[in-house]
Design an enzyme around this catalytic site. Sequence first.
Site, PDB file in Angstrom:
ATOM      1  N   ILE A 135       1.015  -1.156  -0.121  1.00  0.00           N
ATOM      2  CA  ILE A 135      -0.055  -0.315  -0.167  1.00  0.00           C
ATOM      3  C   ILE A 135       0.849   1.279  -0.156  1.00  0.00           C
ATOM      4  CG2 ILE A 135      -0.107   0.134   2.463  1.00  0.00           C
ATOM      5  CD1 ILE A 135      -2.630   1.050  -0.080  1.00  0.00           C
ATOM      6  N   TYR A 136       2.123   1.085   0.290  1.00  0.00           N
ATOM      7  CA  TYR A 136       3.014   2.253   0.611  1.00  0.00           C
ATOM      8  C   TYR A 136       3.082   3.065  -1.036  1.00  0.00           C
ATOM      9  CZ  TYR A 136       4.533   0.796   5.127  1.00  0.00           C
ATOM     10  OH  TYR A 136       4.343   0.456   6.611  1.00  0.00           O
ATOM     11  N   ALA A 137       2.322   4.049  -0.888  1.00  0.00           N
ATOM     12  CA  ALA A 137       2.712   4.802  -2.411  1.00  0.00           C
ATOM     13  C   ALA A 137       2.104   4.053  -3.633  1.00  0.00           C
ATOM     14  CB  ALA A 137       4.073   5.254  -2.674  1.00  0.00           C
ATOM     15  N   ALA A 138       0.921   3.376  -3.093  1.00  0.00           N
ATOM     16  CA  ALA A 138       0.213   2.447  -4.323  1.00  0.00           C
ATOM     17  C   ALA A 138       1.386   1.590  -5.068  1.00  0.00           C
ATOM     18  CB  ALA A 138      -0.305   3.226  -5.265  1.00  0.00           C
TER      19      ALA A 138
END
Length: 339
Positions: free
Chosen positions: A62-65
């Site tokens: 999920i970090y920065a998609a």
Amino acid sequence: MKYALLGSTGIFVSRVSLGTMTFGGKGIQPWDRMGALDQKAADELVGIALDSGVNLFDTADIYAAGESEEILGKALGARRDDIVLATKAYAPMGSGPNDQGLTRLHLTRALDASLRRLGTDHIDLYQVHSFDPVTPLEETLGALDDAVRQGKIRYIGASNFAAWQLMKALGVSDLGSRTRFASLQAYYSLVGRDLEDELLPVVRDQGLGLLVWSPLAGGFLSGKYTREGSSDADARRLKGGLPPVDPERGHDIVDVLRTVAARHDAQVAATALAWVMAQRGVSSVIVGAKRPDQLRANLAAVDIELTERDLRELDAVSAPEPTYPSWIVGDPAARYPRG
């Protein structure tokens, strides 16, 4: 660098590890305000960490998609096998109803996508990012066990679980002869000691590794915040965010922290990290950074040896009010120590 066992796995991880929430995400909220570092900046931080002996790197899909995983994979390059690579899955990675959670369907897709973004054929520590209230643990743990047997995962871990959820998951694994969680990633800091009520006793009793996220409480314990504000106009906590902190109580803690740091000629942030590392059961503290000087300052925490006096003073100012049933029965660990 110093190293500690990751629970009962037998593998050693650096006491300070690098989190990559600051990698990528330019123009994407909320990641843009986390750092939005490009590949060049991330390469420099990863290089400093590797050269300092850091061998645990933590990210999440999920970090920065997904961009954080891509940047980290490229930054590690040929040194990928020198480290313990950890990532996480659970959060929405698309607009579809099945693009999130801990179902076999989503985990299988999420794992393959993380492997592709990271440019590797296996994840050393694959963590579920949160508890899924609608998916049976048997399904989640079965899917993870299959991935371990397929060689895509070496170890599995949990993050942001309540104590009963973690204990239930371990029981489900044991009853079904499935791979069990080897670690818990959780929030823990001098201004946030809730974990000591139930989660830390589970971690110690079950022989899990404990990886601590936000050990500086979102920067509150960095030393740049005072009762008057912050001298750093780019400070992330000024823009909101987690974890929650009671500012009055927090500043009282920082006052003592400054005194202890001065005894060691150390920075406040490094001293706060040293306190977390001094707690029994903690394997590694995960630090993030936007600049090389921040990372180097945090890495210095491994050289701080807090004295009994230091620990006593910090414990006195930061100890939370006991919750039930501990205010009746006391701390069982104190009465029945297991070493």
